[in-house]
Write a protein that holds these residues in place. Structure first.
Motif, PDB file in Angstrom:
ATOM      1  N   THR A  44       0.823  -1.210   0.000  1.00 50.47           N
ATOM      2  CA  THR A  44       0.000   0.000   0.000  1.00 50.47           C
ATOM      3  C   THR A  44       0.856   1.260   0.000  1.00 50.47           C
ATOM      4  N   THR A  50      -3.550   4.126  -1.456  1.00 52.83           N
ATOM      5  CA  THR A  50      -4.030   4.858  -0.279  1.00 52.83           C
ATOM      6  C   THR A  50      -5.392   5.481  -0.560  1.00 52.83           C
ATOM      7  N   ARG A  52      -7.514   4.502  -2.826  1.00 55.85           N
ATOM      8  CA  ARG A  52      -8.449   3.382  -2.955  1.00 55.85           C
ATOM      9  C   ARG A  52      -8.895   2.896  -1.580  1.00 55.85           C
ATOM     10  N   GLY A  53      -7.966   2.806  -0.652  1.00 57.95           N
ATOM     11  CA  GLY A  53      -8.298   2.367   0.702  1.00 57.95           C
ATOM     12  C   GLY A  53      -9.276   3.314   1.385  1.00 57.95           C
ATOM     13  N   TRP A  54      -9.095   4.620   1.194  1.00 56.65           N
ATOM     14  CA  TRP A  54     -10.018   5.606   1.783  1.00 56.65           C
ATOM     15  C   TRP A  54     -11.408   5.494   1.165  1.00 56.65           C
ATOM     16  N   VAL A  56     -12.761   2.843  -0.317  1.00 56.91           N
ATOM     17  CA  VAL A  56     -13.373   1.588   0.117  1.00 56.91           C
ATOM     18  C   VAL A  56     -13.839   1.690   1.562  1.00 56.91           C
ATOM     19  N   ALA A  57     -13.026   2.263   2.431  1.00 60.33           N
ATOM     20  CA  ALA A  57     -13.438   2.450   3.831  1.00 60.33           C
ATOM     21  C   ALA A  57     -14.646   3.370   3.922  1.00 60.33           C
ATOM     22  N   GLY A  58     -14.718   4.361   3.051  1.00 54.85           N
ATOM     23  CA  GLY A  58     -15.847   5.292   3.048  1.00 54.85           C
ATOM     24  C   GLY A  58     -17.160   4.620   2.728  1.00 54.85           C
ATOM     25  N   LEU A  60     -17.703   1.237   2.815  1.00 57.60           N
ATOM     26  CA  LEU A  60     -17.955   0.115   3.731  1.00 57.60           C
ATOM     27  C   LEU A  60     -18.547   0.606   5.055  1.00 57.60           C
ATOM     28  N   GLY A  61     -18.115   1.747   5.518  1.00 59.57           N
ATOM     29  CA  GLY A  61     -18.652   2.329   6.747  1.00 59.57           C
ATOM     30  C   GLY A  61     -19.861   3.223   6.494  1.00 59.57           C
ATOM     31  N   ASN A  62     -20.311   3.300   5.237  1.00 60.81           N
ATOM     32  CA  ASN A  62     -21.445   4.122   4.817  1.00 60.81           C
ATOM     33  C   ASN A  62     -21.217   5.610   5.119  1.00 60.81           C
ATOM     34  N   ALA A  63     -19.970   6.035   5.168  1.00 60.40           N
ATOM     35  CA  ALA A  63     -19.662   7.440   5.446  1.00 60.40           C
ATOM     36  C   ALA A  63     -20.213   8.359   4.359  1.00 60.40           C
TER      37      ALA A  63
END
Length: 135
Positions: A44, A50, A52-54, A56-58, A60-63
């Motif tokens: 990473t 990096t 992409r990770g943000w 995907v996290a966004g 997945l957490g429904n942010a």
């Protein structure tokens, strides 16, 4: 519709299209390609991984969905053109990035307010026009 109002609306809808295009690019070029996912699983250190990770996290957490819902609520409460645009833009972004229900609701609220002419305050006297009741 005045020329100034027409230009403002054209700018608002163009901005919404740009936000939708950005979200589509993120989804189809950064999140979904299996080769990039495999490369980012190994290391990473890359800036794309990096980002992409943000993203995907966004989703997945429904942010993105929560942000769109908050903007939609703000648009309903404030009744301003910029809050309506923000709700529609975040709704389009969330809808494209897997937050379907909340993104669709925010997009609907924002676009309805934009089409309607959003600001209630401008419709009822902020422009200096006074409505008098007829006898």
């Amino acid at each position: 519709m005045s020329r100034r109002r027409w230009g403002t609306m054209l700018l608002a809808w163009s901005g919404l299209l740009a936000v939708g295009a950005l979200a589509a690019w993120l989804r189809y070029r950064l999140v979904e390609p299996p080769a990039l996912g495999e490369r980012c699983a190994v290391a990473t250190l890359d800036g794309w991984c990096t980002l992409r990770g943000w993203v995907v996290a966004g989703f997945l957490g429904n942010a993105f969905g929560y942000a769109a819902l908050a903007a939609g609520a703000c648009a309903l409460l404030r009744q301003r053109a910029w809050t309506a645009w923000l709700a529609a833009a975040l709704g389009a972004f969330a809808l494209q990035l897997y937050c379907y229900q909340s993104g669709a609701l925010a997009l609907l609220v924002g676009t309805v307010l934009l089409v309607r002419g959003a600001p209630r305050r401008q419709q009822h006297g902020e422009t200096g026009q006074h409505i008098q009741a007829q006898p």
